[in-house]
Design a protein around this motif. Structure first.
Motif, mmCIF file in Angstrom:
data_model
loop_
_atom_site.group_PDB
_atom_site.id
_atom_site.type_symbol
_atom_site.label_atom_id
_atom_site.label_comp_id
_atom_site.label_asym_id
_atom_site.label_seq_id
_atom_site.Cartn_x
_atom_site.Cartn_y
_atom_site.Cartn_z
ATOM 1 N N MET A 1 18.843 21.550 -24.583
ATOM 2 C CA MET A 1 17.493 21.905 -24.198
ATOM 3 C C MET A 1 16.799 22.644 -25.316
ATOM 4 O O MET A 1 15.718 22.301 -25.737
ATOM 5 N N ALA A 2 17.435 23.673 -25.879
ATOM 6 C CA ALA A 2 16.823 24.386 -26.990
ATOM 7 C C ALA A 2 17.243 23.681 -28.262
ATOM 8 O O ALA A 2 18.415 23.665 -28.615
ATOM 9 N N GLU A 3 16.250 23.090 -28.941
ATOM 10 C CA GLU A 3 16.646 22.338 -30.122
ATOM 11 C C GLU A 3 16.471 23.135 -31.383
ATOM 12 O O GLU A 3 17.158 22.909 -32.358
ATOM 13 N N ARG A 4 15.516 24.034 -31.381
ATOM 14 C CA ARG A 4 15.326 24.850 -32.565
ATOM 15 C C ARG A 4 15.560 26.319 -32.189
ATOM 16 O O ARG A 4 15.324 26.706 -31.057
ATOM 17 N N PRO A 5 15.946 27.123 -33.186
ATOM 18 C CA PRO A 5 16.159 28.539 -32.898
ATOM 19 C C PRO A 5 14.918 29.205 -32.301
ATOM 20 O O PRO A 5 15.020 30.065 -31.451
ATOM 21 N N GLU A 6 13.726 28.744 -32.764
ATOM 22 C CA GLU A 6 12.507 29.388 -32.285
ATOM 23 C C GLU A 6 12.269 29.113 -30.811
ATOM 24 O O GLU A 6 11.451 29.768 -30.175
ATOM 25 N N ASP A 7 12.944 28.109 -30.268
ATOM 26 C CA ASP A 7 12.714 27.791 -28.867
ATOM 27 C C ASP A 7 13.550 28.633 -27.924
ATOM 28 O O ASP A 7 13.362 28.597 -26.724
ATOM 29 N N LEU A 8 14.500 29.367 -28.492
ATOM 30 C CA LEU A 8 15.321 30.208 -27.635
ATOM 31 C C LEU A 8 14.512 31.436 -27.277
ATOM 32 O O LEU A 8 14.370 32.350 -28.067
ATOM 33 N N ASN A 9 13.982 31.439 -26.066
ATOM 34 C CA ASN A 9 13.145 32.563 -25.673
ATOM 35 C C ASN A 9 13.890 33.538 -24.813
ATOM 36 O O ASN A 9 14.857 33.198 -24.138
ATOM 37 N N LEU A 10 13.391 34.771 -24.840
ATOM 38 C CA LEU A 10 13.960 35.799 -23.983
ATOM 39 C C LEU A 10 13.215 35.754 -22.651
ATOM 40 O O LEU A 10 12.083 35.304 -22.593
ATOM 41 N N PRO A 11 13.872 36.200 -21.576
ATOM 42 C CA PRO A 11 13.265 36.027 -20.249
ATOM 43 C C PRO A 11 11.887 36.672 -20.118
ATOM 44 O O PRO A 11 11.717 37.846 -20.430
ATOM 45 N N ASN A 12 10.925 35.884 -19.622
ATOM 46 C CA ASN A 12 9.545 36.346 -19.525
ATOM 47 C C ASN A 12 9.391 37.602 -18.686
ATOM 48 O O ASN A 12 8.633 38.510 -19.035
ATOM 49 N N ALA A 13 10.106 37.653 -17.575
ATOM 50 C CA ALA A 13 9.939 38.793 -16.666
ATOM 51 C C ALA A 13 10.324 40.097 -17.350
ATOM 52 O O ALA A 13 9.666 41.130 -17.187
ATOM 53 N N VAL A 14 11.407 40.044 -18.123
ATOM 54 C CA VAL A 14 11.862 41.259 -18.813
ATOM 55 C C VAL A 14 10.858 41.658 -19.889
ATOM 56 O O VAL A 14 10.507 42.834 -20.026
ATOM 57 N N ILE A 15 10.401 40.665 -20.643
ATOM 58 C CA ILE A 15 9.419 40.947 -21.687
ATOM 59 C C ILE A 15 8.180 41.593 -21.073
ATOM 60 O O ILE A 15 7.661 42.592 -21.586
ATOM 61 N N THR A 16 7.716 41.009 -19.984
ATOM 62 C CA THR A 16 6.512 41.539 -19.326
ATOM 63 C C THR A 16 6.725 42.977 -18.901
ATOM 64 O O THR A 16 5.856 43.834 -19.085
ATOM 65 N N ARG A 17 7.912 43.256 -18.340
ATOM 66 C CA ARG A 17 8.175 44.617 -17.878
ATOM 67 C C ARG A 17 8.171 45.604 -19.037
ATOM 68 O O ARG A 17 7.601 46.683 -18.951
ATOM 69 N N ILE A 18 8.785 45.214 -20.135
ATOM 70 C CA ILE A 18 8.825 46.105 -21.295
ATOM 71 C C ILE A 18 7.411 46.388 -21.790
ATOM 72 O O ILE A 18 7.049 47.528 -22.103
ATOM 73 N N ILE A 19 6.587 45.336 -21.855
ATOM 74 C CA ILE A 19 5.213 45.504 -22.324
ATOM 75 C C ILE A 19 4.449 46.442 -21.398
ATOM 76 O O ILE A 19 3.796 47.389 -21.837
ATOM 77 N N LYS A 20 4.559 46.192 -20.078
ATOM 78 C CA LYS A 20 3.791 46.999 -19.136
ATOM 79 C C LYS A 20 4.195 48.463 -19.207
ATOM 80 O O LYS A 20 3.362 49.354 -19.073
ATOM 81 N N GLU A 21 5.472 48.712 -19.402
ATOM 82 C CA GLU A 21 5.900 50.108 -19.448
ATOM 83 C C GLU A 21 5.488 50.776 -20.743
ATOM 84 O O GLU A 21 5.373 51.998 -20.813
#
Lengths: 115, 147
Positions: free
Chosen positions: B1-21
């Motif tokens: 599914m992830a073909e390039r390193p740049e496509d390996l994303n970190l979970p959106n929910a966690v990212i959002t939480r970190i940003i909001k805090e």
């Protein structure tokens, strides 16, 4: 008659995802010790392994990278927010991020990578 | 599914939480900005890994360790991360040590338990009677309090 409209509840881009609609389990937020790392180490490890030059990475290294990534997200979000504030907006936009990347030297490595 | 390193994303929910805090209350973030930050975080990890690997190779080691990553942070001009990362590392090491000791203790307890269970088989019925008596006593106490 004081209407509540002034409280500013912009729902422009967030949609219904306001607060706990995420399918992820709620992590404990109050205990500082519990927040050693919010990012899943397995995903960070996958990123590290994607580098063809890396043979092995110790568990501590993965953990520190995860924590560093969190610090990075906080840092870039805050820097981008400064730009939004200047525009008197309360929603961070993509262009705020682009401005921050251009303005801050440490973010130079990001140029051209987000498109 | 992830073909390039740049496509390996970190979970959106966690990212959002970190940003909001990290941001003041009432500040929102657009979907595009959030996904750009998520992507930036992945690029950050890839870049940090590459830098850290250079340090490991300099030390003629094949395994990345914590100090390689810390050196990479300084190289990338993120010195301000070094102190909080060192603290996090200390806490992580303590937790790992605690987990190890806990699992060793569990193992010891388990061994003890299996020995004790064989002896206790005859005592189970007696224990049930004791529990019933305790419940009755508690009910009596409640009635007295109401009066």
């Amino acid at each position: 008659m004081a209407a509540a409209a002034g409280s500013g509840t912009p729902r422009e881009e967030e949609g219904p995802s306001g607060e706990a609609a995420a399918p992820q389990p709620q992590a404990p937020t109050s205990a500082p010790g519990a927040r050693l790392s919010r990012l899943p180490l397995a995903r960070v490890k996958a990123l590290v392994k994607a580098d063809p030059d890396v043979t092995l990475a110790g568990q501590e290294a993965i953990f520190i990278l995860a924590r560093a990534a969190e610090l990075f997200v906080e840092t870039i979000a805050k820097d981008a927010y400064c730009c939004a504030q200047q525009g008197k907006r309360k929603t961070l936009q993509r262009r705020d991020l682009d401005n921050a990347i251009e303005a801050v030297d440490e973010f130079a490595f990001l140029e051209g990578t987000l498109d | 599914m992830a073909e390039r390193p740049e496509d390996l994303n970190l979970p959106n929910a966690v990212i959002t939480r970190i940003i909001k805090e990290a941001l003041p209350d009432g500040v929102n973030i657009s979907k595009e900005a959030r996904s750009a930050i998520s992507r930036a975080a992945s690029v950050f990890v890839l870049y940090a890994t590459s830098c850290a690997n250079n340090f490991a190779m300099k030390g003629k080691r094949k395994t990345l360790n914590a100090s390689d990553v810390l050196s990479a942070m300084e190289e990338m001009e993120f010195q301000r991360f070094v102190t909080p990362l060192k603290e996090a590392l200390e806490a992580y090491r303590r937790e790992q040590k605690g987990k190890k000791e806990a699992s060793e203790q569990k193992k010891k307890d388990k061994d003890k338990k299996t020995d004790a269970e064989e002896q206790d088989k005859g005592r189970d019925d007696d224990n049930d009677e004791d529990e019933e008596r305790l419940e009755e006593e508690e009910q009596n106490e409640e009635e007295e309090v109401d009066n």
